[in-house]
Motif scaffolding. Sequence first.
Motif, short mmCIF file in Angstrom:
data_model
loop_
_atom_site.label_atom_id
_atom_site.label_comp_id
_atom_site.label_asym_id
_atom_site.label_seq_id
_atom_site.Cartn_x
_atom_site.Cartn_y
_atom_site.Cartn_z
N ASP A 50 0.80 -1.34 0.13
CA ASP A 50 -0.12 0.03 0.03
C ASP A 50 0.90 1.04 -0.04
O ASP A 50 0.50 1.86 -0.80
N THR A 90 -5.80 -0.64 5.14
CA THR A 90 -4.83 -0.68 4.00
C THR A 90 -5.90 1.26 3.89
O THR A 90 -6.88 1.49 3.91
N ILE A 93 -4.93 0.14 -1.51
CA ILE A 93 -4.25 -0.70 -2.70
C ILE A 93 -6.19 -1.64 -2.67
O ILE A 93 -6.99 -1.37 -1.66
#
Length: 373
Positions: A50, A90, A93
């Motif tokens: 990420d 995250t 992503i």
Amino acid sequence: MPSQNRMFDRNQFLLGTFASNCSGGMTVTKLPERWNSSWDNNLKLAALLDDAGIDFMLPIARWIGYGGETNFHGSVLETMTWAAGLLARTREITVFATIHTAANHPVVVAKQLATIDQISGGRIGLNIVAGWNKPEYEALGLTLPDDHETRYGYAQEWFDIVRALWTRNQAFDWDGQFFKLKNVLGDPRPGVPLPIINAAGSNQGREFAVRNANFLFTPAIDLSRSTEEIAALKQQAKQVGRDVDVLTFSHVVCRPTEAEAKSYLEHSGKTHADWDAVDNLVRLQFAHAQSFPHDLLALIRDRMAAGHGGFPLTGTPEQVADGIAALHAAGFRGTTLSFVDYVEEFPYFRDNVLPLLEQRGIRIARPASVAAA
């Protein structure tokens, strides 16, 4: 929520990882440093990816391993819960859930993915598997149809139901060949279209993919063959009014010198390969699936050990960048990456290969504010 998932951004060659939810990852090796697919390791990897601007993570759904000394893929994190957990931790992503149509009810899957869509802010994707691994069907008490027509007929109706639940505003009944549903309604529905992946090798599978998927996932064994295959697939999709891109998968052994990289590839993928597991994997692939060209069996067996049949990206950062550029030139929209140990090896790839891809215009450098966030 963004207006579209980043998988649909056409400004750069897509990069992801593959099979980090599976023990051994994509390397059928006995080495002690082979990938440990624990949740902690996956969380570390997701944070690294990420932060580096990698586009996606793609899991494999497995229910039993391939035997051998290591029982390759014997320990596997279930993909829907894996994706939900990673997406909650995250920022940018995309994470895919890989779903076997025969083992998962479409009404349940549609609801699960719509829920994760909210958790992630539109970053969940779906990888549809119509089924090929007969021992896994037997483990689940299911029968794998011998013919691809039945497998993909079932998968088509399954996905038609999912799509209806995501697009219809009123409750509906469903009277199909495989499903009989009463008064079903998809609420909530995803806020943005989910990217759909399907891996297919048979004619029936390719027809399913071009009708339903955004990305067809296929091996890159011979790039001259791949160029022709991709052109044919895109023309096939165009004939039914769709635009389908093609992804492949690669295995990375990147070191400061070519000699170091080749030595480690030999060490991990030949000298210490779990050949019993490799042969079980190859036998099952060729018995029940048509994902790999059967005329390239000898080459595929070696590549199965080193990277589960993935395109080899072996050598210095320049040579690895050359390999990715060759995939791009062949017409692939992107590739997944695998490593013997993803967390240990990805930072070297990040620091030494990604800048080369940016210099070549294949990837776009991330704004400093985003990279530092």
